[in-house]
Scaffold this motif. Sequence first.
Motif, PDB file in Angstrom:
ATOM      1  N   VAL A  98       0.821  -1.213   0.000  1.00  0.00           N
ATOM      2  CA  VAL A  98       0.000   0.000   0.000  1.00  0.00           C
ATOM      3  C   VAL A  98       0.851   1.258   0.000  1.00  0.00           C
ATOM      4  CG1 VAL A  98      -2.023  -1.057   1.046  1.00  0.00           C
ATOM      5  CG2 VAL A  98      -0.273  -0.046   2.510  1.00  0.00           C
ATOM      6  N   GLU A  99       2.083   1.144   0.479  1.00  0.00           N
ATOM      7  CA  GLU A  99       2.945   2.323   0.467  1.00  0.00           C
ATOM      8  C   GLU A  99       4.386   1.865   0.433  1.00  0.00           C
ATOM      9  OE1 GLU A  99       1.812   5.194   3.344  1.00  0.00           O
ATOM     10  OE2 GLU A  99       3.149   6.725   2.542  1.00  0.00           O
ATOM     11  N   ALA A 109      -4.251   2.101  -7.644  1.00  0.00           N
ATOM     12  CA  ALA A 109      -2.970   1.553  -8.082  1.00  0.00           C
ATOM     13  C   ALA A 109      -1.846   2.230  -7.299  1.00  0.00           C
ATOM     14  CB  ALA A 109      -2.785   1.798  -9.570  1.00  0.00           C
ATOM     15  N   LEU A 110      -0.725   1.544  -7.241  1.00  0.00           N
ATOM     16  CA  LEU A 110       0.436   2.108  -6.556  1.00  0.00           C
ATOM     17  C   LEU A 110       1.032   3.171  -7.468  1.00  0.00           C
ATOM     18  CD1 LEU A 110       1.950   1.432  -3.891  1.00  0.00           C
ATOM     19  CD2 LEU A 110       3.502   0.067  -5.247  1.00  0.00           C
ATOM     20  N   ARG A 111       1.028   4.440  -7.009  1.00  0.00           N
ATOM     21  CA  ARG A 111       1.558   5.495  -7.891  1.00  0.00           C
ATOM     22  C   ARG A 111       2.521   6.386  -7.122  1.00  0.00           C
ATOM     23  NH1 ARG A 111      -2.076  10.131  -6.936  1.00  0.00           N
ATOM     24  NH2 ARG A 111      -3.603   9.421  -5.431  1.00  0.00           N
ATOM     25  N   ASN A 112       3.383   7.019  -7.885  1.00  0.00           N
ATOM     26  CA  ASN A 112       4.400   7.852  -7.258  1.00  0.00           C
ATOM     27  C   ASN A 112       3.838   9.206  -6.834  1.00  0.00           C
ATOM     28  OD1 ASN A 112       6.189   5.855  -8.712  1.00  0.00           O
ATOM     29  ND2 ASN A 112       7.647   7.132  -7.575  1.00  0.00           N
ATOM     30  N   ILE A 113       4.145   9.583  -5.590  1.00  0.00           N
ATOM     31  CA  ILE A 113       3.801  10.920  -5.114  1.00  0.00           C
ATOM     32  C   ILE A 113       5.032  11.802  -5.295  1.00  0.00           C
ATOM     33  CG2 ILE A 113       3.179  12.281  -3.089  1.00  0.00           C
ATOM     34  CD1 ILE A 113       0.881  10.604  -3.672  1.00  0.00           C
ATOM     35  N   GLU A 119      10.667   9.135  -4.730  1.00  0.00           N
ATOM     36  CA  GLU A 119      10.984   7.942  -3.935  1.00  0.00           C
ATOM     37  C   GLU A 119       9.864   7.546  -2.973  1.00  0.00           C
ATOM     38  OE1 GLU A 119      13.563  10.385  -0.630  1.00  0.00           O
ATOM     39  OE2 GLU A 119      14.572   8.944  -1.939  1.00  0.00           O
ATOM     40  N   HIS A 120       8.666   7.948  -3.273  1.00  0.00           N
ATOM     41  CA  HIS A 120       7.562   7.633  -2.382  1.00  0.00           C
ATOM     42  C   HIS A 120       6.343   7.275  -3.216  1.00  0.00           C
ATOM     43  CE1 HIS A 120       6.136   8.551   1.933  1.00  0.00           C
ATOM     44  NE2 HIS A 120       5.289   7.716   1.378  1.00  0.00           N
ATOM     45  N   CYS A 121       5.873   6.028  -3.125  1.00  0.00           N
ATOM     46  CA  CYS A 121       4.641   5.724  -3.843  1.00  0.00           C
ATOM     47  C   CYS A 121       3.593   5.152  -2.894  1.00  0.00           C
ATOM     48  CB  CYS A 121       4.862   4.828  -5.037  1.00  0.00           C
ATOM     49  SG  CYS A 121       6.095   3.589  -4.840  1.00  0.00           S
ATOM     50  N   VAL A 122       2.349   5.320  -3.257  1.00  0.00           N
ATOM     51  CA  VAL A 122       1.259   4.960  -2.375  1.00  0.00           C
ATOM     52  C   VAL A 122       0.088   4.445  -3.209  1.00  0.00           C
ATOM     53  CG1 VAL A 122       0.329   7.313  -2.336  1.00  0.00           C
ATOM     54  CG2 VAL A 122      -0.157   5.781  -0.439  1.00  0.00           C
ATOM     55  N   ALA A 123      -0.668   3.506  -2.648  1.00  0.00           N
ATOM     56  CA  ALA A 123      -1.854   3.002  -3.332  1.00  0.00           C
ATOM     57  C   ALA A 123      -3.081   3.516  -2.595  1.00  0.00           C
ATOM     58  CB  ALA A 123      -1.841   1.479  -3.368  1.00  0.00           C
ATOM     59  N   CYS A 124      -3.457   4.756  -2.871  1.00  0.00           N
ATOM     60  CA  CYS A 124      -4.620   5.338  -2.217  1.00  0.00           C
ATOM     61  C   CYS A 124      -5.203   6.400  -3.136  1.00  0.00           C
ATOM     62  CB  CYS A 124      -4.200   5.956  -0.876  1.00  0.00           C
ATOM     63  SG  CYS A 124      -5.575   6.692   0.020  1.00  0.00           S
ATOM     64  N   HIS A 125      -6.542   6.441  -3.224  1.00  0.00           N
ATOM     65  CA  HIS A 125      -7.173   7.455  -4.075  1.00  0.00           C
ATOM     66  C   HIS A 125      -7.002   8.848  -3.491  1.00  0.00           C
ATOM     67  CE1 HIS A 125      -8.850   4.530  -6.702  1.00  0.00           C
ATOM     68  NE2 HIS A 125      -9.572   3.947  -5.758  1.00  0.00           N
ATOM     69  N   PRO A 183      -4.640  10.303  -0.966  1.00  0.00           N
ATOM     70  CA  PRO A 183      -3.535  10.284   0.008  1.00  0.00           C
ATOM     71  C   PRO A 183      -3.592  11.491   0.940  1.00  0.00           C
ATOM     72  CG  PRO A 183      -2.745  10.720  -2.229  1.00  0.00           C
ATOM     73  CD  PRO A 183      -4.177  10.332  -2.345  1.00  0.00           C
ATOM     74  N   ILE A 184      -3.252  11.224   2.209  1.00  0.00           N
ATOM     75  CA  ILE A 184      -3.354  12.305   3.190  1.00  0.00           C
ATOM     76  C   ILE A 184      -1.988  12.972   3.402  1.00  0.00           C
ATOM     77  CG2 ILE A 184      -5.411  11.627   4.454  1.00  0.00           C
ATOM     78  CD1 ILE A 184      -3.689   9.935   6.272  1.00  0.00           C
TER      79      ILE A 184
END
Lengths: 310, 330, 331
Positions: free
Chosen positions: B241-242, B314-318, B321-327, B329-330
């Motif tokens: 998830v992250e 989907a797991l996407r890059n924020i 070097e940081h990716c998250v799978a959340c619609h 993200p907080i």
Amino acid sequence: MPKNESSNKAHSAVLGTTYEQRLIDTFGRHAKKLFKSKTGIVGLVIMVVVITTAIFAPYLAPHDPTHQDYSAMSQPPAWHEEGTAEYLLGTDHLGRDLLSRIIYGTRISLIVGLVAVILAGTVGMIIGLLSGFFGGICDAVFMRITDAFLAIPSILFALVMLASIGPGVFTLILALGLTNWMAYARLVRGEVLSIRERDFVKAARSIGVSNGKIIVRHILPNVLSSFIVVSALTVATTIIVEASLSFLGLGIQPPTISWGVMLSDGRDYLATNWWIATFPGLAITITVLGIIFIGDWLRDLLDPRSQGEH
Amino acid sequence: MNVMNSKNDVLLEVRGLKKYFDVSEGWFKKEHKYLHAVDNVNLKVRQGETFSIVGESGCGKSTLANIIMNLIEPTEGQIIFDSIDLLTLSKDDLRKKRADMQMVFQNPFSSLNPRMRLFDIIAEPLRTHRNLTKAELSDRVFELMNIVGLDRAYARRYPHEFSGGQRQRIGIARALALNPKLIICDEPVSALDVSIQAQILNLLMNLQKQYNLTYIFIAHGLAVVKHISDTVAVMYMGKIVEKASKNSLFSHQYHPYTKGLISSVPISNPRMRNKPQCVQLEGELPNPVNPPPGCRFHTRCSFATDKCKSEEPALRNITAEHCVACHFPI
Amino acid sequence: MTEKNLLEVIDLKVEFNTDEGRVLPVDGVSFSLNDGETTAIVGESGCGKSLTALSIMGLIDKPGRIVGGKILFEGKDLLCLSKRERHAMRGKELAMIFQEPMSSLNPVFTVGYQIAESILLHQNVDQKEAKKRSIELLKRTGIPRAEKVFDSYPHSLSGGMCQRAMIAIALSCNPKLLIADEPTTALDVSIQSQILDILHSLAKEDKKSILLITHDFGVVAEMADQVVIMYAGQVVEKSDVFSLFDEPKHPYTQGLLRSTPKLSEDVEVLEAIEGIVPNLHNLPKGCYFYPRCKKALPVCANERPDMQTVADGHEVKCWLYYMESSGERNE
């Protein structure tokens, strides 16, 4: 404080150890365990006596076990008022010395018991290891075969074998071996199933150790302790089954002497000459007890937790 | 054989890895039920780093480790280690390749064969893969014992004579024996006492520096993970998830689950005890056999919307070097 | 002390008779617990913390036995009571939660049955009332759909749920003292914080007295009022929680606190405590911590220190503090 002195001594004993010291240490620990267990000592003494008797039978027996003394037929034991010192346990209906016959009988009874158990144990161990380790179809096939054998009454199976091949020591061993392996197979399979899931087996697999070596080095030694304990008890029951089959006339054939044959001989004279059947019966009972005691002691001894702290 | 087109310093790459366990009941399986233990996991582990996988029990992190070690066969996916797809290798080649990957286990009590002496335990990998003379073998074993801090006088002892920490050292010596490139540490300190944990963590970190080792570190203790890792991936119900560098992840968590996980670690300061937690993880894991549709975390997420219930993020890059799978993200 | 002592353990000794001789896994443990407070006993495995808890519950089994000391509960020495009196106290006055929730519940009975059983045993109520109270208790421990869980078997519940059910059983007769032996060690972090919240609210809202056994300083910091640190069967430091975290005195406590990685701070290398916990058969002659201690003095090797008061309510068993506090040393 005296407590500290002794603990320091123990400390240096643990730290400065050579291999030899440790060997003596381990041996000493086992010996200590044995002497702590009274039944263990009794069992050991009985078995040492029984095995020595079997090996040195010709030197120990006061008479030729097959020699018939027609002047002393059905003579009671020595302490009986009609008994003589020449025949300590008396003679049978053909005038053969009971003590000598029991001494010689030890050989056959022990050999049949041991060899049949080794045979059954080997077959059961191999089948248990394979079906437990590989699982799947191998397990299903082997276990159904085991179930099929378990479903046949073992005495009946032995009787059929003896009747078709003909009685004799070899047939008896084969029959007893083939009717006893199933218990081992089930026991070993169960143990293997649990050991297989332990991390050290996983570790061996991740190193790349082959399946054969995993079985031999990692699984087998860990199954062995319960296997040996059960085997000791099975030797005991096998001696009893041998006696029963011989008693029925299907086991050891005269002139070969076994305790079962002697029981069978004495059967007709129970009411009049009780000693003919009683002494071989006692021999069986004492030997079986000795083996059972040893088995109990082995169970404690082979528990890895009993070898040292924790 | 698969040729990697990514950077050379990637030691291990996992692509689209899935493991479904068939948990259908009964003989006549009317409908097949699958436990999604690992579901479409992608990750890259760089040479020399410590890549941690964290998550609660049942999140699939241990299954993932076992698949990478080839102890469990995956349902689908690729494991590219040292530019070779392990799943295409023959049994013999795989066995040889295993020398480069080793594992340290969680439970130091069950990971050593109780009937083998310490010497034989450490020597086993050498005997399996190398043809050493007796003298060479014992030299290497004693060298390894020295490296992990075990007195050579212990060589003839059995595992039960050692404490948990010492046993873990034995396990580490065994893993080091073949000079592996990658060591998978499956919760190597969680079964140990507090004072011993630090010893083992320090040992692992020193060894990494000395031998340029790459670690995959499976753990549930976040403080330990923070201490040892370079990159951290958080798993929830079989999915990552992250994923981020350690510093980025511990300074800011985008996924509500990660945030909740970190804020639920008790703080070793009695003056902070009544500090309100920003995200409290309510409830428990849903049944992994029938994972909820959409985002798997939506049943426990206080920010969940309708989109989360239907659409899987989907797991996407924020950042780089940081990716998250959340619609959201907080 | 101004508050009333609910529990006072004085010089408790538990002996184990093993093959290699007798050992004292609990060797002269003394501490007290005030009414309405939470005392944490902290230590590593084998330090005697669980045995201390079991002694208070009266659950020491062979080969262990209590060979000395007193356990005063509301002024009564528990060790002087008959077996029957102690049995009656268990559950009613003293209740315990164990580490492994899954194995502490009997798998063949429903959770509800096990809670109601304990209520029926100690309280004079009928079945219906017992069920009502059980469901209330389950709700009190934060179990959703308590009615459904009441009829479930333990195997169908998660570890967290089982631990809640265990707490419900422990609370069923409103005990005066709740002993929690590593209540969250077997649980995941998120569940751990939920269980700690329940215990916290029991302590703060219901003013329940809790004896918490743990090895985790995070849990101690969250829960405890008083802390007792144990090492090799002995208490090495006693203090209130703030003073302990601000100024740990004993080198062992200091080592433990420093060797635990923390989320809130970064360190390059952890300061580990070298060596291993001593074998009880083979204890050092002087201070038990001496072989691992970085601050050891010559005296530590040969003589055992006594408990010294170093500040108000802060006691420590260490030679380092001997001079300053007592001024003289008995040779």
